[in-house]
Design an enzyme around this catalytic site. Structure first.
Site, PDB file in Angstrom:
ATOM      1  N   CYS A  10       0.933  -1.067   0.041  1.00 40.67           N
ATOM      2  CA  CYS A  10      -0.056   0.069   0.086  1.00 40.67           C
ATOM      3  C   CYS A  10       0.845   1.297  -0.174  1.00 40.67           C
ATOM      4  O   CYS A  10       1.044   1.693   0.917  1.00 40.67           O
ATOM      5  CB  CYS A  10      -0.941   0.120   1.160  1.00 40.67           C
ATOM      6  SG  CYS A  10      -2.226   1.194   0.691  1.00 40.67           S
ATOM      7  N   CYS A  54      -5.957   2.023  -4.596  1.00 46.44           N
ATOM      8  CA  CYS A  54      -5.323   2.611  -3.361  1.00 46.44           C
ATOM      9  C   CYS A  54      -6.190   3.742  -2.819  1.00 46.44           C
ATOM     10  O   CYS A  54      -6.479   4.648  -3.600  1.00 46.44           O
ATOM     11  CB  CYS A  54      -3.981   3.450  -3.552  1.00 46.44           C
ATOM     12  SG  CYS A  54      -3.246   3.505  -2.189  1.00 46.44           S
ATOM     13  N   ALA A  77      -6.503  -5.272  -2.885  1.00 49.65           N
ATOM     14  CA  ALA A  77      -7.088  -4.994  -4.136  1.00 49.65           C
ATOM     15  C   ALA A  77      -6.616  -5.665  -5.358  1.00 49.65           C
ATOM     16  O   ALA A  77      -7.249  -6.505  -6.091  1.00 49.65           O
ATOM     17  CB  ALA A  77      -7.226  -3.542  -4.477  1.00 49.65           C
TER      18      ALA A  77
HETATM   19  P1  FAD Z   1      -0.572 -10.826   3.834  1.00 52.52           P
HETATM   20  O1  FAD Z   1      -2.101 -10.577   3.841  1.00 52.52           O
HETATM   21  O2  FAD Z   1       0.386  -9.840   4.625  1.00 52.52           O
HETATM   22  O3  FAD Z   1      -0.345 -12.196   4.407  1.00 52.52           O
HETATM   23  C1  FAD Z   1       0.917 -13.065   4.190  1.00 52.52           C
HETATM   24  C2  FAD Z   1       0.977 -14.191   5.228  1.00 52.52           C
HETATM   25  O4  FAD Z   1       1.998 -15.026   5.084  1.00 52.52           O
HETATM   26  C3  FAD Z   1       0.759 -13.632   6.663  1.00 52.52           C
HETATM   27  O5  FAD Z   1      -0.557 -14.398   7.354  1.00 52.52           O
HETATM   28  C4  FAD Z   1       1.895 -14.273   7.462  1.00 52.52           C
HETATM   29  O6  FAD Z   1       1.873 -14.566   8.636  1.00 52.52           O
HETATM   30  C5  FAD Z   1       2.206 -15.520   6.548  1.00 52.52           C
HETATM   31  N1  FAD Z   1       3.854 -15.836   6.509  1.00 52.52           N
HETATM   32  C6  FAD Z   1       4.575 -14.978   6.598  1.00 52.52           C
HETATM   33  N2  FAD Z   1       5.999 -15.761   6.490  1.00 52.52           N
HETATM   34  C7  FAD Z   1       5.548 -17.021   6.493  1.00 52.52           C
HETATM   35  C8  FAD Z   1       6.189 -18.343   6.598  1.00 52.52           C
HETATM   36  N3  FAD Z   1       7.524 -18.292   6.512  1.00 52.52           N
HETATM   37  N4  FAD Z   1       5.383 -19.485   6.542  1.00 52.52           N
HETATM   38  C9  FAD Z   1       4.103 -19.473   6.549  1.00 52.52           C
HETATM   39  N5  FAD Z   1       3.400 -18.213   6.412  1.00 52.52           N
HETATM   40  C10 FAD Z   1       4.112 -16.965   6.401  1.00 52.52           C
HETATM   41  N6  FAD Z   1      -4.531  -2.874   0.405  1.00 52.52           N
HETATM   42  C11 FAD Z   1      -5.692  -2.117  -0.260  1.00 52.52           C
HETATM   43  O7  FAD Z   1      -6.158  -3.120  -1.056  1.00 52.52           O
HETATM   44  N7  FAD Z   1      -6.285  -1.187   0.404  1.00 52.52           N
HETATM   45  C12 FAD Z   1      -5.833  -0.352   1.317  1.00 52.52           C
HETATM   46  O8  FAD Z   1      -6.251   0.583   1.623  1.00 52.52           O
HETATM   47  C13 FAD Z   1      -4.822  -0.925   2.211  1.00 52.52           C
HETATM   48  N8  FAD Z   1      -4.162  -0.277   2.995  1.00 52.52           N
HETATM   49  C14 FAD Z   1      -3.158  -0.702   3.578  1.00 52.52           C
HETATM   50  C15 FAD Z   1      -2.717   0.006   4.794  1.00 52.52           C
HETATM   51  C16 FAD Z   1      -1.364  -0.470   5.463  1.00 52.52           C
HETATM   52  C17 FAD Z   1      -1.164   0.110   6.722  1.00 52.52           C
HETATM   53  C18 FAD Z   1      -0.983  -1.713   5.217  1.00 52.52           C
HETATM   54  C19 FAD Z   1      -0.019  -2.365   6.094  1.00 52.52           C
HETATM   55  C20 FAD Z   1      -1.621  -2.636   4.401  1.00 52.52           C
HETATM   56  C21 FAD Z   1      -2.371  -1.861   3.537  1.00 52.52           C
HETATM   57  N9  FAD Z   1      -2.839  -2.848   2.266  1.00 52.52           N
HETATM   58  C22 FAD Z   1      -3.982  -2.203   1.585  1.00 52.52           C
HETATM   59  C23 FAD Z   1      -2.022  -3.657   1.647  1.00 52.52           C
HETATM   60  C24 FAD Z   1      -2.517  -4.967   1.969  1.00 52.52           C
HETATM   61  O9  FAD Z   1      -2.932  -5.247   3.405  1.00 52.52           O
HETATM   62  C25 FAD Z   1      -1.865  -6.093   1.514  1.00 52.52           C
HETATM   63  O10 FAD Z   1      -1.331  -6.008   0.229  1.00 52.52           O
HETATM   64  C26 FAD Z   1      -2.407  -7.603   1.455  1.00 52.52           C
HETATM   65  O11 FAD Z   1      -2.720  -7.973   2.727  1.00 52.52           O
HETATM   66  C27 FAD Z   1      -1.387  -8.480   0.877  1.00 52.52           C
HETATM   67  O12 FAD Z   1      -2.046  -9.836   1.014  1.00 52.52           O
HETATM   68  P2  FAD Z   1      -1.060 -11.065   1.118  1.00 52.52           P
HETATM   69  O13 FAD Z   1      -1.742 -12.360   1.258  1.00 52.52           O
HETATM   70  O14 FAD Z   1       0.121 -10.945  -0.160  1.00 52.52           O
HETATM   71  O15 FAD Z   1       0.035 -10.826   2.222  1.00 52.52           O
HETATM   72  C1  UQ1 Z   2     -10.507  -4.158  -3.403  1.00 50.66           C
HETATM   73  O1  UQ1 Z   2     -10.897  -5.041  -4.090  1.00 50.66           O
HETATM   74  C2  UQ1 Z   2      -9.947  -4.498  -2.043  1.00 50.66           C
HETATM   75  O2  UQ1 Z   2      -9.856  -5.752  -1.672  1.00 50.66           O
HETATM   76  C3  UQ1 Z   2     -11.034  -6.085  -0.912  1.00 50.66           C
HETATM   77  C4  UQ1 Z   2      -9.763  -3.320  -1.205  1.00 50.66           C
HETATM   78  O3  UQ1 Z   2      -9.015  -3.741  -0.192  1.00 50.66           O
HETATM   79  C5  UQ1 Z   2      -9.476  -4.039   0.960  1.00 50.66           C
HETATM   80  C6  UQ1 Z   2      -9.607  -2.213  -1.570  1.00 50.66           C
HETATM   81  O4  UQ1 Z   2      -9.094  -1.323  -1.043  1.00 50.66           O
HETATM   82  C7  UQ1 Z   2     -10.259  -1.600  -2.870  1.00 50.66           C
HETATM   83  C8  UQ1 Z   2     -10.228  -0.302  -3.292  1.00 50.66           C
HETATM   84  C9  UQ1 Z   2     -10.706  -2.851  -3.664  1.00 50.66           C
HETATM   85  C10 UQ1 Z   2     -11.125  -2.272  -5.093  1.00 50.66           C
HETATM   86  C11 UQ1 Z   2     -12.698  -2.475  -4.854  1.00 50.66           C
HETATM   87  C12 UQ1 Z   2     -13.503  -1.744  -5.742  1.00 50.66           C
HETATM   88  C13 UQ1 Z   2     -15.107  -1.922  -5.746  1.00 50.66           C
HETATM   89  C14 UQ1 Z   2     -13.376  -0.291  -6.349  1.00 50.66           C
END
Ligand code: FAD
Ligand code: UQ1
Length: 448
Positions: free
Chosen positions: A194, A372, A340
């Site tokens: 993010c 975002c 997203a």
């Molecule tokens: P994660 O959801 O981080 O999951 C990774 C998982 O892997 C975790 O559960 C972890 O424990 C596990 N893991 C790590 N190492 C190991 C290992 N060695 N063995 C097994 N498991 C392991 N996204 C949006 O779309 N909109 C937003 O507004 C937004 N705002 C954000 C604001 C903040 C402050 C933050 C921190 C993030 C934000 N995000 C947002 C980003 C979003 O949260 C991440 O992009 C998303 O969670 C990514 O998913 P993922 O499955 O790749 O990783």
């Molecule tokens: C989205 O799909 C998503 O994942 C569920 C987010 O993370 C929480 C988002 O922040 C956004 C903006 C989307 C996109 C969804 C729409 C309806 C524009």
């Protein structure tokens, strides 16, 4: 112990019955202690979405998720927690409640990947064999790469970060305690999740300083390692106007390298003049840490030079191992890392991995969709949505480059529901379908 997702304690071999593969190219490891049709590493946003989708197809006993943590956090809410609008417990659910009921939860860390032997070793020493592997391990926060920062967190409650569960709870109290001086917000010199979040909290803080009447005695500073305020021109122009109107000082190519907690000094390297340091005094410091993929993955045989799982950016299939796919923050797809993006990737991965399992041709292509929600105040948000080419790919038939209360409502109230009830259950592949419907016959803001 009764759990939604069966937690395995004893070693056993799962007999892969009922799996209807037309051409089974991949056979499960013979020398692993447990074997699964599909192993998913990581139970975050991407891991839950993929496990949910494939448990429905493959049935109980054929899908395992390796995930060490007891709690799953909805990280997009962390911005609102730091802004005093939500609490940490609002963002948390027990892991067992979000993993699909019919998968096996192996509650440990994956520590070794053997893509040739088709097995993953866990921290507890188990070898888990697979036919197919999905890597969804997210990003690791490297606070310790900044000299003095871990100590400064302990020493001074005015040093905070929304990125970590331990420190996000300190952000709002620090904003409220701020009596004036320098409030500095940082953006590191690595890919992060993010990319809008480092400045979203700055806008919420700046608004609270005005409300608390400390704004006239303060300087709000955004020190970013990047050369632009945002990577997409349309939204960068809107944000530029906002920082100018709100008298926020933006310093580009400034990378935080040291925090001197006792002196309340932050040291930044000028990336345009490597080796040249600048010292800033602070009264509030919000740090976005450098990030990398988790160490266990970064040092494995399935990553590129930068440490990301090496995937074809359109199919999400591994470039060397066709039975491995990766989703989310830990893969090499060159897009902005968000939940997203995970949603859009989950639909592509589902179709392509199913095709590979069935010996069919992969047909889905990921276009880099990411989004975002740039919160600019309590009640206002610019909803950035774009693709691999940094071209806007907007869902709604309005100009999303404008600050809107409707988009804030979407972010604060609709998104959490969409996340828990749809994305994690494998039923949300991003807004692509709705975008096409909404824009049908109305022209386009970028690509359709
Ligand atoms: P994660 O959801 O981080 O999951 C990774 C998982 O892997 C975790 O559960 C972890 O424990 C596990 N893991 C790590 N190492 C190991 C290992 N060695 N063995 C097994 N498991 C392991 N996204 C949006 O779309 N909109 C937003 O507004 C937004 N705002 C954000 C604001 C903040 C402050 C933050 C921190 C993030 C934000 N995000 C947002 C980003 C979003 O949260 C991440 O992009 C998303 O969670 C990514 O998913 P993922 O499955 O790749 O990783
Ligand atoms: C989205 O799909 C998503 O994942 C569920 C987010 O993370 C929480 C988002 O922040 C956004 C903006 C989307 C996109 C969804 C729409 C309806 C524009």
């Amino acid at each position: 112990m009764k759990m939604a997702c069966k937690l395995l304690q004893n070693s056993r071999v799962v007999i892969l019955e009922g799996f209807k593969s037309r051409s089974r190219k991949f056979s499960t490891s013979l020398n692993a202690q447990k074997n699964y049709k599909l192993v998913v590493v990581g139970g975050g946003s991407g891991g839950c979405a993929v496990a949910s989708k494939f448990v429905k197809k493959l049935g109980a006993g054929n899908v395992a998720v390796i995930e060490p943590n007891q709690t799953h956090y909805y990280q997009p809410m962390f911005t609102l927690i730091g802004g005093g609008i939500k609490t940490l417990s609002d963002s948390a659910r027990p892991m067992k409640s979000v993993l699909p009921a019919k998968c096996d939860w192996i509650q440990s860390k994956a520590v070794n990947f053997d893509p040739v032997g088709q097995k993953v070793t866990t921290a507890s020493g188990e070898e888990v064999g697979y036919d197919y592997l999905v890597v969804a391990m997210g990003l690791q926060l490297n606070f310790n790469k900044i000299k003095g920062l871990p100590e400064a967190f302990d020493l001074d409650p005015q040093v905070v970060s929304n990125y970590w569960t331990k420190t996000v709870v300190n952000t709002y109290p620090a904003i409220q305690k701020f009596k004036g001086g320098n409030a500095i917000f940082t953006f590191p010199n690595t890919p992060i999740k993010c990319a809008g979040a480092p400045q979203k909290i700055m806008y919420l803080a700046e608004e609270l300083f005005r409300k608390n009447k400390t704004r006239q005695d303060s300087e709000v500073i955004f020190n970013t390692a990047l050369g632009v305020i945002f990577g997409v021109k349309k939204y960068a122009e809107s944000l530029q106007k906002i920082v100018t109107a709100r008298n926020i000082k933006v310093n580009y190519k400034r990378n935080l390298v040291e925090v001197r907690g006792a002196e309340r000094e932050a040291v930044f390297e000028n990336l345009d003049k490597p080796g040249e340091m600048e010292v800033f005094k602070y009264d509030l410091l919000h740090v976005t840490p450098p990030m990398s993929t988790p160490d266990e993955l970064r040092t494995s045989a399935i990553v590129n030079e930068a440490g990301f799982v090496n995937v074809n950016k359109e199919t999400l299939q591994h470039t060397d191992y066709p039975n491995i796919f990766s989703i989310g923050d830990c893969n090499s797809a060159p897009t902005s890392k968000t939940a997203a993006a995970v949603a859009a990737q989950s639909g592509v991965l589902e179709r392509n991995l199913s095709a590979v399992m069935n010996g069919a041709k992969q047909s889905a292509q990921y276009d880099g969709y990411t989004s975002c929600p740039l919160i600019t105040s309590r009640g206002k948000c610019i909803l950035a949505e774009f693709d691999y080419d940094a071209q806007p790919l907007e869902t709604f038939p309005v100009n999303q480059g404008k600050e809107r209360s409707s988009m804030y409502h979407l972010k604060a109230s609709v998104m959490p529901e969409l996340y828990w009830k749809m994305l994690l259950k494998g039923n949300w592949n991003g807004p692509g379908v709705y975008r096409k419907l909404m824009r049908f016959g109305m022209g386009s803001s970028g690509k359709a």
